[in-house]
Design a protein around this motif. Structure first.
Motif, PDB file in Angstrom:
ATOM      1  N   PRO A 237       0.798  -1.224   0.000  1.00 41.25           N
ATOM      2  CA  PRO A 237       0.000   0.000   0.000  1.00 41.25           C
ATOM      3  C   PRO A 237       0.836   1.282   0.000  1.00 41.25           C
ATOM      4  O   PRO A 237       0.344   2.345  -0.395  1.00 41.25           O
ATOM      5  CB  PRO A 237      -0.821  -0.120   1.293  1.00 41.25           C
ATOM      6  N   LEU A 238       2.084   1.194   0.446  1.00 35.80           N
ATOM      7  CA  LEU A 238       2.960   2.357   0.426  1.00 35.80           C
ATOM      8  C   LEU A 238       3.134   2.903  -0.992  1.00 35.80           C
ATOM      9  O   LEU A 238       3.302   4.113  -1.179  1.00 35.80           O
ATOM     10  CB  LEU A 238       4.322   1.975   1.010  1.00 35.80           C
ATOM     11  N   ILE A 239       3.086   2.041  -1.994  1.00 41.10           N
ATOM     12  CA  ILE A 239       3.388   2.451  -3.368  1.00 41.10           C
ATOM     13  C   ILE A 239       2.274   3.318  -3.964  1.00 41.10           C
ATOM     14  O   ILE A 239       2.537   4.441  -4.418  1.00 41.10           O
ATOM     15  CB  ILE A 239       3.702   1.228  -4.236  1.00 41.10           C
ATOM     16  N   PRO A 240       0.999   2.884  -3.983  1.00 38.01           N
ATOM     17  CA  PRO A 240      -0.035   3.784  -4.494  1.00 38.01           C
ATOM     18  C   PRO A 240      -0.267   5.002  -3.601  1.00 38.01           C
ATOM     19  O   PRO A 240      -0.884   5.978  -4.041  1.00 38.01           O
ATOM     20  CB  PRO A 240      -1.285   2.901  -4.575  1.00 38.01           C
ATOM     21  N   ALA A 241       0.237   4.968  -2.358  1.00 38.75           N
ATOM     22  CA  ALA A 241       0.098   6.115  -1.461  1.00 38.75           C
ATOM     23  C   ALA A 241       1.289   7.058  -1.526  1.00 38.75           C
ATOM     24  O   ALA A 241       1.347   8.028  -0.763  1.00 38.75           O
ATOM     25  CB  ALA A 241      -0.099   5.629  -0.025  1.00 38.75           C
ATOM     26  N   THR A 242       2.242   6.792  -2.431  1.00 40.43           N
ATOM     27  CA  THR A 242       3.434   7.633  -2.530  1.00 40.43           C
ATOM     28  C   THR A 242       3.190   8.878  -3.373  1.00 40.43           C
ATOM     29  O   THR A 242       3.852   9.902  -3.182  1.00 40.43           O
ATOM     30  CB  THR A 242       4.607   6.813  -3.117  1.00 40.43           C
ATOM     31  N   GLY A 243       2.218   8.826  -4.289  1.00 41.00           N
ATOM     32  CA  GLY A 243       1.901   9.996  -5.091  1.00 41.00           C
ATOM     33  C   GLY A 243       2.561  10.006  -6.451  1.00 41.00           C
ATOM     34  O   GLY A 243       2.908  11.072  -6.962  1.00 41.00           O
ATOM     35  N   TRP A 244       2.720   8.820  -7.059  1.00 41.28           N
ATOM     36  CA  TRP A 244       3.314   8.757  -8.395  1.00 41.28           C
ATOM     37  C   TRP A 244       2.519   7.799  -9.301  1.00 41.28           C
ATOM     38  O   TRP A 244       3.056   6.814  -9.812  1.00 41.28           O
ATOM     39  CB  TRP A 244       4.783   8.347  -8.336  1.00 41.28           C
ATOM     40  N   PRO A 245       1.222   8.073  -9.527  1.00 38.23           N
ATOM     41  CA  PRO A 245       0.393   7.140 -10.311  1.00 38.23           C
ATOM     42  C   PRO A 245       0.928   6.888 -11.711  1.00 38.23           C
ATOM     43  O   PRO A 245       0.786   5.774 -12.242  1.00 38.23           O
ATOM     44  CB  PRO A 245      -0.976   7.830 -10.348  1.00 38.23           C
ATOM     45  N   ASP A 246       1.575   7.871 -12.320  1.00 40.14           N
ATOM     46  CA  ASP A 246       2.076   7.690 -13.685  1.00 40.14           C
ATOM     47  C   ASP A 246       3.265   6.734 -13.751  1.00 40.14           C
ATOM     48  O   ASP A 246       3.577   6.202 -14.826  1.00 40.14           O
ATOM     49  CB  ASP A 246       2.480   9.043 -14.285  1.00 40.14           C
ATOM     50  N   LYS A 247       3.931   6.501 -12.618  1.00 39.34           N
ATOM     51  CA  LYS A 247       5.092   5.607 -12.597  1.00 39.34           C
ATOM     52  C   LYS A 247       4.710   4.142 -12.371  1.00 39.34           C
ATOM     53  O   LYS A 247       5.534   3.252 -12.592  1.00 39.34           O
ATOM     54  CB  LYS A 247       6.077   6.026 -11.506  1.00 39.34           C
ATOM     55  N   LEU A 248       3.481   3.891 -11.944  1.00 42.10           N
ATOM     56  CA  LEU A 248       3.116   2.532 -11.540  1.00 42.10           C
ATOM     57  C   LEU A 248       3.172   1.518 -12.679  1.00 42.10           C
ATOM     58  O   LEU A 248       3.563   0.360 -12.449  1.00 42.10           O
ATOM     59  CB  LEU A 248       1.735   2.525 -10.886  1.00 42.10           C
ATOM     60  N   PRO A 249       2.787   1.862 -13.910  1.00 44.23           N
ATOM     61  CA  PRO A 249       2.871   0.844 -14.972  1.00 44.23           C
ATOM     62  C   PRO A 249       4.276   0.276 -15.180  1.00 44.23           C
ATOM     63  O   PRO A 249       4.419  -0.842 -15.679  1.00 44.23           O
ATOM     64  CB  PRO A 249       2.378   1.598 -16.214  1.00 44.23           C
TER      65      PRO A 249
END
Length: 294
Positions: A237-249
């Motif tokens: 959950p730390l990842i989607p809560a970091t504030g970088w949605p464009d980097k997730l793919p």
């Protein structure tokens, strides 16, 4: 002849791009897509931690939940600390601890508060009758556009959660630890290969490496081992809560194994460091990075 028991690590978990998504910190598991694997169906215990008493900070979700499940299935009673807004995740983790036949102790609160940290150690000792395993796992991170854009209040949160709390907790715990006890910190590949967008988080993880090594030197003569696990890109959950949605793919695709890791893939590292199998291991930083070098 082919060995059908071999599992290719490049395809063990999904290599599909993670969809764009964003949560407010600290992030919750049930809002993630896809859901992480914490070892709920896969981890098999071998009685390596029977009778141990463990405290895991950030134990409600992500890596912390995977550790909690594994420790419980190895025979340990497990206390978890977490923020009150993470209660739904904590309830799920407690259910898995109970499913393993062990006692869960749920302790919501704010690790930035020194008195709460002191109370954590006291409550674990009084409830379990001692403390043998201290896992300093909780962390806060946020995407930073640049050094001139770091809000002071959030910078302070990063420092207090990632660095102050480990000092508070260790200081309170050490007088009560016996020979054979173990302290494990969660550092990060960011402590060795920092990203400019996580500058303050990376600072704290590098500091935890020094903390681990210095503390191992201090406590070794008392028979208390201190080690760290350094995760790479792990789907929590730390990842989607970091504030970088464009980097997730592309998250995790820069590793030699070509994908992000799952929390379940770290559990064995913590069990090893906590167990007597690692009786001659102290001051070590164990990388679980998908092949990226520290």
């Amino acid at each position: 002849m082919h060995n059908d028991h071999l599992i290719d690590p490049t395809t063990k978990h999904t290599t599909d791009p993670f969809p764009r998504q964003e949560q407010r910190p600290p992030g919750l598991t049930d809002q993630m897509h896809p859901l992480p694997d914490h070892g709920e169906q896969s981890y098999r215990g071998a009685n390596r931690l029977v009778g141990r008493k463990a405290l895991i900070t950030g134990g409600d979700s992500g890596i912390g939940r995977a550790i909690a499940i594994a420790f419980a299935r190895e025979g340990a009673d497990v206390a978890i600390s977490y923020l009150p807004e993470e209660d739904s995740d904590a309830e799920e983790t407690a259910r898995w601890i109970e499913d393993a036949g062990r006692m869960p102790l749920m302790m919501p609160g704010d690790l930035r508060d020194e008195s709460f940290c002191n109370d954590l150690i006291g409550r674990v000792r009084s409830t379990f009758g001692g403390l043998d395993l201290l896992v300093l796992n909780a962390a806060h991170q946020r995407n930073r556009g640049g050094i001139d854009e770091i809000p002071t209040d959030d910078f302070e949160t990063v420092m207090r959660v990632n660095l102050f709390a480990p000092i508070f907790l260790t200081r309170a715990a050490v007088p009560h630890l016996r020979g054979g006890s173990s302290i494990i910190t969660t550092t990060s590949i960011q402590g060795f290969d920092p990203s400019s967008s996580l500058v303050d988080y990376a600072m704290t993880k590098a500091a935890l490496v020094a903390f681990t090594k210095a503390l191992a030197e201090e406590l070794g003569p008392r028979g208390i081992r201190v080690n760290a696990v350094a995760p790479g890109p792990i789907w929590t959950p730390l990842i989607p809560a970091t504030g970088w949605p464009d980097k997730l793919p592309e998250f995790g695709h820069n590793t030699p194994l070509g994908r992000a890791g799952q929390p379940a893939e770290l559990a064995g590292a913590y069990v090893y460091l906590a167990s007597d199998d690692a009786s001659y291991v102290s001051g070590a930083i164990l990388p679980v990075t998908g092949g990226r070098p520290l």
